[in-house]
Write an enzyme that holds these catalytic residues in place. Structure first.
Site, PDB file in Angstrom:
ATOM      1  N   GLY A 143       2.659   3.600   1.443  1.00  0.00           N
ATOM      2  CA  GLY A 143       3.208   3.801   2.786  1.00  0.00           C
ATOM      3  C   GLY A 143       3.744   5.198   2.989  1.00  0.00           C
ATOM      4  O   GLY A 143       4.042   5.607   4.115  1.00  0.00           O
ATOM      5  N   ASP A 174       4.159  -4.992  -7.379  1.00  0.00           N
ATOM      6  CA  ASP A 174       3.606  -3.698  -6.951  1.00  0.00           C
ATOM      7  C   ASP A 174       4.222  -2.555  -7.755  1.00  0.00           C
ATOM      8  O   ASP A 174       3.728  -1.432  -7.716  1.00  0.00           O
ATOM      9  CB  ASP A 174       3.832  -3.462  -5.457  1.00  0.00           C
ATOM     10  CG  ASP A 174       5.265  -3.722  -5.041  1.00  0.00           C
ATOM     11  OD1 ASP A 174       5.738  -4.855  -5.238  1.00  0.00           O
ATOM     12  OD2 ASP A 174       5.920  -2.797  -4.541  1.00  0.00           O
ATOM     13  N   GLY A 194       0.840  -1.206   0.000  1.00  0.00           N
ATOM     14  CA  GLY A 194       0.000   0.000   0.000  1.00  0.00           C
ATOM     15  C   GLY A 194       0.866   1.243   0.000  1.00  0.00           C
ATOM     16  O   GLY A 194       2.085   1.167   0.174  1.00  0.00           O
TER      17      GLY A 194
END
Ligand code: AMP
Ligand code: MG
Length: 479
Positions: free
Chosen positions: A88, A248, A86
């Site tokens: 961060g 990612d 995610g």
């Protein structure tokens, strides 16, 4: 006060709640502008005059009109292992519509902690943010799909990276931040409806013409495979090494994202790895196309429940798409190599011709970028480093191939000059610019940037490889 020109929508926040959280950026009190991209601002329909003196907007201290910040959730296979990740250290201000009605994510990176920060501080240091700015803008100028950089500001506070470094925030512009990792996340933690919502959203955002198709999810996979095949072929053709091709860091849009441990290769060596943590060379130059396939297989796996209710059938269909990616990649790469060698027609000998050239370049430890640029000038006569005897038979073969295509070799030279950059962001030049910027001198970076935005123009100053080519260059993640 003149209007800044923002035109935000928030369609991502219409996805199920699991995909994001509302998140205010930290608000530095005394931000300072370091670099602002006037040209990009103009092309986005923003008002450069109103924004260039507004560091607080790019620091998150003052939210631009219509912004509604969120952090996005995603997971990812990092060096092969699944992890919950995610944003961060980033917030998405919203999706800005440009005058041509294209939609762009406007994201602040380095803007403080979020629920996805894990152990991190949510911050970024100046050098890595400037590095992303420089390299992403160079990639754009080279015609390679990429996220862009609108601005870098100093926060006025230090970040701790073993030593105290100046904190900074990058404003990143992307056609979206949907990643293969976003699908990894939906597949691992969401319901089939959540996954479908993400897939439908991705289709509407990037491939709207697929929306009415019966097998739209298989076609989504096909399109993402196509874009990645094209993207990774372009990386290989300019000698770009991404460095951390975790899922990612692979977009659905086909844009290059996350300029962490990336770098351009000087001396041609297929084993080149720059990333300090890539001990086994998983993301070495030569492995990038195969890693692309590995990542796309993860994407395919997430999509399986949507592709066909019968899992065996879904797997069979998905596997055909991954094979399709590998074939497409080969096609794109060879077509690109032909253009680099000035060839306009296809011949069965071309692959052999290219392979032999790369073999010679490796053996003679030649500079990747300059060898192709020299070749552009060597249509008739050999140029300095190619004058070695071992090159002669290859040059002869290539020239005879060229002479079958052209009456006038000048045309080949013209084509080659458009496909072989003279200027790339060489590591030693980037490092020099960053070191000066750390000490408040931005002139070195500005002149580097002005050369990088015209990569096909010869530039003596910026085309030399480092004097010490043997010095090992290391780059770092999460800096
Ligand atoms: P990257 O290596 O930049 O692709 O980052 C991998 C993950 O680590 C992402 O989820 C980032 O948001 C997160 N991350 C990187 N640096 C930081 C930081 N300083 N603080 C919090 N999260 C971070
Ligand atoms: Mg990343």
């Amino acid at each position: 006060m003149p209007t800044e020109g923002w035109n935000f929508e928030h369609t991502y926040a219409e996805l199920p709640q699991m995909f994001y959280c509302n998140q205010r950026p930290a608000a530095p009190r005394a931000p300072q502008m370091v670099v602002f991209n006037h040209t990009l601002a103009g092309s986005l329909g923003l008002n450069p005059g109103a924004l260039e003196d507004s560091p607080e907007v790019f620091a998150g201290s003052v939210l631009p009109q219509g912004a509604s910040p969120i952090s996005q959730a995603y997971a990812g296979y990092q060096f092969g292992h699944f992890a919950m990740l995610g944003d961060g250290r980033a917030v998405l201000l919203g999706e800005h519509s440009a005058p041509d009605s294209r939609k762009f994510d406007i994201q602040l990176k380095g803007s403080g902690r979020t629920p996805y920060s894990r152990g991190g501080d949510g911050l970024a240091a100046l050098s890595p943010m400037l590095r992303e700015y420089i390299i992403s803008e160079a990639m754009f100028a080279l015609g390679i799909p990429t996220t862009r950089s609108l601005a870098v500001v100093l926060t006025g506070s230090n970040v701790n990276r073993g030593e105290a470094l100046q904190g900074a925030i990058l404003t990143r512009v992307a056609s979206s931040h949907i990643r293969v990792g976003t699908f990894d996340y939906a597949s691992a933690y969401g319901s089939k409806e959540d996954l479908q919502a993400l897939a439908d959203y991705s289709i509407l955002r990037h491939f709207p013409r697929l929306a009415g198709e019966k097998s739209k999810y298989l076609l989504l996979l096909r399109e993402v495979c196509r874009r990645q095949a094209s993207l990774i072929a372009k990386w290989q053709l300019v000698g770009f090494i991404h460095g951390v091709m975790n899922t990612d860091n692979m977009t659905i849009s086909g844009e290059t994202i996350d300029y962490g441990p990336c770098a351009f290769m000087d001396t041609y060596s297929p084993d080149t790895v720059f990333s300090s943590i890539d001990t086994y060379g998983r993301y070495a130059y030569k492995n990038q196309p195969a890693i692309g396939a590995w990542n796309l297989s993860r994407f395919a796996q997430s999509l399986l429940p949507l592709i066909d209710e019968n899992q065996d059938r879904a797997i069979e269909l998905a596997e055909a798409e991954i094979s399709g990616y590998l074939e497409l990649y080969d096609e794109f790469w060879l077509a690109g190599m032909r253009a680099k060698l000035g060839l306009v027609s296809e011949s069965g000998e071309d692959l052999q011709l290219v392979t032999e050239l790369l073999g010679l370049m490796e053996m003679h430890k030649l500079d990747y970028t300059n060898t192709f640029r020299w070749l552009a000038l060597a249509g008739r006569e050999a140029k300095a480093p190619l004058e070695v005897a071992e090159f002669a038979p290859w040059l002869e073969k290539w020239r005879s191939r060229l002479s079958r295509e052209y009456r006038n070799l000048e045309h080949a030279v013209e084509l080659m000059k458009k496909h072989n950059p003279a200027v790339i962001p060489r590591n030693h030049r980037v490092e020099e610019a960053l070191a000066a910027a750390e000490h408040d001198d931005l002139t070195v970076m500005q002149s580097l940037l002005s050369a990088l935005i015209k990569p096909y123009e010869d530039s003596e100053a910026y085309s030399s490889p480092p004097e010490d080519t043997l010095r090992e260059y290391k780059t770092f993640c999460g800096t």
